[in-house]
Design a protein around this motif. Structure first.
Motif, PDB file in Angstrom:
ATOM      1  N   TRP A  39      -0.580  -9.389   8.887  1.00 21.19           N
ATOM      2  CA  TRP A  39      -1.545  -8.876   7.920  1.00 21.19           C
ATOM      3  C   TRP A  39      -2.877  -9.614   8.076  1.00 21.19           C
ATOM      4  CZ3 TRP A  39      -0.931  -8.545   1.867  1.00 21.19           C
ATOM      5  CH2 TRP A  39      -1.427  -7.321   1.437  1.00 21.19           C
ATOM      6  N   HIS A 341      -5.898   0.711  11.249  1.00 24.15           N
ATOM      7  CA  HIS A 341      -5.634  -0.649  11.722  1.00 24.15           C
ATOM      8  C   HIS A 341      -4.143  -0.914  11.545  1.00 24.15           C
ATOM      9  CE1 HIS A 341      -6.185  -1.207   7.424  1.00 24.15           C
ATOM     10  NE2 HIS A 341      -5.893  -2.479   7.470  1.00 24.15           N
ATOM     11  N   HIS A 343      -2.228  -3.031   9.905  1.00 25.95           N
ATOM     12  CA  HIS A 343      -1.566  -3.614   8.730  1.00 25.95           C
ATOM     13  C   HIS A 343      -0.451  -2.707   8.203  1.00 25.95           C
ATOM     14  CE1 HIS A 343      -5.228  -6.392   7.759  1.00 25.95           C
ATOM     15  NE2 HIS A 343      -4.616  -6.694   8.892  1.00 25.95           N
ATOM     16  N   ASP A 345       0.842  -1.927   5.515  1.00 26.85           N
ATOM     17  CA  ASP A 345       0.765  -1.020   4.363  1.00 26.85           C
ATOM     18  C   ASP A 345       0.061   0.289   4.691  1.00 26.85           C
ATOM     19  OD1 ASP A 345      -1.499  -2.793   4.557  1.00 26.85           O
ATOM     20  OD2 ASP A 345      -2.157  -2.128   2.571  1.00 26.85           O
ATOM     21  N   HIS A 346      -0.632   0.363   5.822  1.00 28.58           N
ATOM     22  CA  HIS A 346      -1.309   1.611   6.187  1.00 28.58           C
ATOM     23  C   HIS A 346      -0.579   2.422   7.245  1.00 28.58           C
ATOM     24  CE1 HIS A 346      -4.812   1.085   3.651  1.00 28.58           C
ATOM     25  NE2 HIS A 346      -4.594  -0.199   3.832  1.00 28.58           N
ATOM     26  N   HIS A 421     -11.827  -7.700   8.629  1.00 27.16           N
ATOM     27  CA  HIS A 421     -10.495  -7.384   8.099  1.00 27.16           C
ATOM     28  C   HIS A 421      -9.429  -7.349   9.179  1.00 27.16           C
ATOM     29  CE1 HIS A 421      -7.757  -6.010   5.037  1.00 27.16           C
ATOM     30  NE2 HIS A 421      -7.395  -5.009   5.786  1.00 27.16           N
ATOM     31  N   ASP A 440      -9.394  -0.175   3.419  1.00 30.14           N
ATOM     32  CA  ASP A 440      -9.478  -1.602   3.088  1.00 30.14           C
ATOM     33  C   ASP A 440     -10.884  -2.200   3.128  1.00 30.14           C
ATOM     34  OD1 ASP A 440      -6.794  -1.652   2.672  1.00 30.14           O
ATOM     35  OD2 ASP A 440      -6.287  -2.711   4.520  1.00 30.14           O
TER      36      ASP A 440
HETATM   37 ZN   LIG Z   1      -5.581  -3.938   5.881  1.00 30.75          ZN
END
Ligand SMILES: [Zn+2]
Length: 500
Positions: A39, A341, A343, A345-346, A421, A440
């Protein structure tokens, strides 16, 4: 040695049967840190999540606890400060536990939140582990000096006992850590010392697939032989409905959930299972959005197919979101996907989209190998659709802009941008609707924000990249909705948030 011999050795090392039986509660005071693998700015660099201090009183043989925790979080700098009581299937939290809205709450918490915590306390307390093994009828088996505890509804717990000292030194379990599937969670106990009648570890480290994610130094551990029911009293025991899926999630992904929780995102306890609305919402002709409780998916009509941006969270959510993606433009199959990206959660549900078949995945070049790996991982703890129905996937690393024709005669453009990010960040631009979709970097607001109201410099970087790329943008659409479920806002709002 027999199972009983190994267990006896552990019991003896921890202070003896009499002392363990007399220990009804333990009070642990500790400080430490939490990190989040995958993350940060790149997949193999864990992100600092929080430094924390807590005092925990827990009932060693039961599901009652009182946790007073303060933490400085980093993703969104917030000072968490709350007291959470768990009492079986009910619980309560009072204080600040949510980085996106750091106002104090005083509210009931659901059973699965209590169950997630209890699983974590079990994994990090030798007294709790051994107590569970001493319960009559407990399913325990030794393999050498590894005691395996099997409990209904939980992944097996393997406790490594040091043959020399008899002390539990390592606990292992396999959890599901989306999107990489099976992940080995290990808890290391060090610096055992006598405290009153028991011997307990003062250093506790948790690793996920050998990456340290949690370290705590315990400054005090005491046990008591009586339990004060008042300690665990829940102000109002209003039951919060718990589904079987939510309870299961709390046990097979406990440490995955807690990483988010230490960062101040309480909703990861919840297991989001479907989008907020019954169908995708219109944004512009040929452009729709699937609105989730915390994350959104953009759906775009292409000449002969559908393209989706983002597959949030985990398979249990994305399988439902996928239904809305497929119904957005009937007769046009989903064959292209963009991940803004890497991460979790996406893109955590990307395997659900891929199991639909024939998917081309556009991702930033730096994380192409990470995405390839997602489709080769074992998923045995909580098998997803892809585990039983793997389909060929084409991962296309993006360096230069990708320009694709849309059904409306315009273009969909995928642009790599520079962002604090993540190193692989991309935005999606729709030329006809004059929309940019991002995740984000800025959450759309229902009215003009205050100047400079942003996380770090993320909004400024986004705005500057839009200008650099020469994109004619009217509307910014977010992978996260802002206040009042606002998923889109004028570019001028972003510019103001950027302080420009
Ligand atoms: Zn993110």
């Amino acid at each position: 040695m027999s199972t009983q011999d190994v267990l006896d050795q552990a019991v003896s090392a921890l202070g003896g049967r009499e002392a363990l039986d007399a220990a009804v509660t333990e009070t642990i005071t500790a400080t430490g840190w939490r990190r989040h693998p995958g993350w940060g700015t790149e997949p193999h660099k864990p992100e600092a999540v929080a430094e924390f201090a807590f005092t925990l009183v827990d009932e060693i043989g039961g599901p009652r606890y009182k946790l007073s925790l303060s933490a400085q979080t980093h993703l969104v700098p917030t000072e968490l400060d709350y007291t959470e009581i768990g009492n079986g299937s009910t619980g309560h939290v009072k204080g600040i536990d949510f980085m996106f809205d750091p106002r104090p709450v005083d509210m009931a918490i659901p059973a699965w939140r209590v169950a997630t915590r209890v699983r974590h306390f079990d994994l990090t307390s030798p007294l709790r582990l051994v107590r569970a093994m001493l319960v009559p009828g407990a399913d325990v088996e030794a393999n050498g000096h590894i005691l395996t505890l099997r409990q209904a509804g939980r992944p097996d717990t393997h406790v490594h006992v040091d043959p020399r000292t008899g002390l539990p030194v390592r606990v292992e379990t396999v959890e599901e850590h989306t999107p990489l599937g099976d992940a080995t969670v290990a808890v290391l106990f060090e610096d055992y010392r006598r405290s009153g009648t028991v011997v307990v570890p003062f250093e506790v480290t948790i690793t996920v697939d050998d990456v340290p994610v949690h370290q705590e130094t315990r400054s005090g551990i005491t046990v008591a032989s009586t339990v004060l029911d008042d300690e665990f009293a829940v102000p109002e025991a209003e039951p919060v409905e718990a589904s079987a899926a939510q309870m299961a999630f709390s046990q097979f992904s406990a440490e995955w959930i807690l990483t988010y929780v230490y960062s101040g995102v309480r909703f990861y306890f919840d297991l989001q299972t479907k989008p907020l609305s019954d169908g995708p919402l219109d944004i512009a002709p040929g452009v729709k959005i699937v609105i989730g409780p915390s994350h959104n998916t953009l759906v775009v009509e292409m000449p002969d197919h559908t393209l989706a941006v983002e597959s949030p969270l985990y398979g249990d959510y994305t399988s439902e979101a996928l239904k809305q993606v497929k119904e957005a433009f009937p007769g046009k199959p989903l064959t292209e996907f963009v991940g803004t990206h890497f991460h979790y959660d996406h893109i955590g549900g990307i395997r659900e989209f891929a199991s639909n078949g024939g998917l081309t995945v556009y991702v930033g070049e730096p994380t192409a190998a990470f995405f390839e790996n997602i489709f080769t991982r074992p998923y045995t703890v909580h098998p997803d659709t892809y585990a039983t129905k793997p389909e060929p996937v084409t991962v296309k690393p993006v360096t230069d802009p990708v320009i694709l024709p849309t059904a409306d005669g315009g273009t969909l453009q995928i642009h790599r941008i520079t962002s604090d990010h993540s190193d692989d960040m991309m935005i999606v631009y729709l030329s006809t609707a004059k929309i940019v979709f991002e995740s984000d970097l800025w959450n759309p607001t229902p009215s003009m924000p205050r100047s400079g109201d942003q996380r770090g410099r993320l909004a400024t970087q986004l705005y500057q990249e839009i200008v650099r790329l020469g994109l004619d943008v009217e509307t910014v659409v977010g992978g996260h909705s802002g206040p009042d479920q606002t998923h889109a806002a004028p570019l001028a709002y972003l510019k103001t948030a950027a302080g420009l």
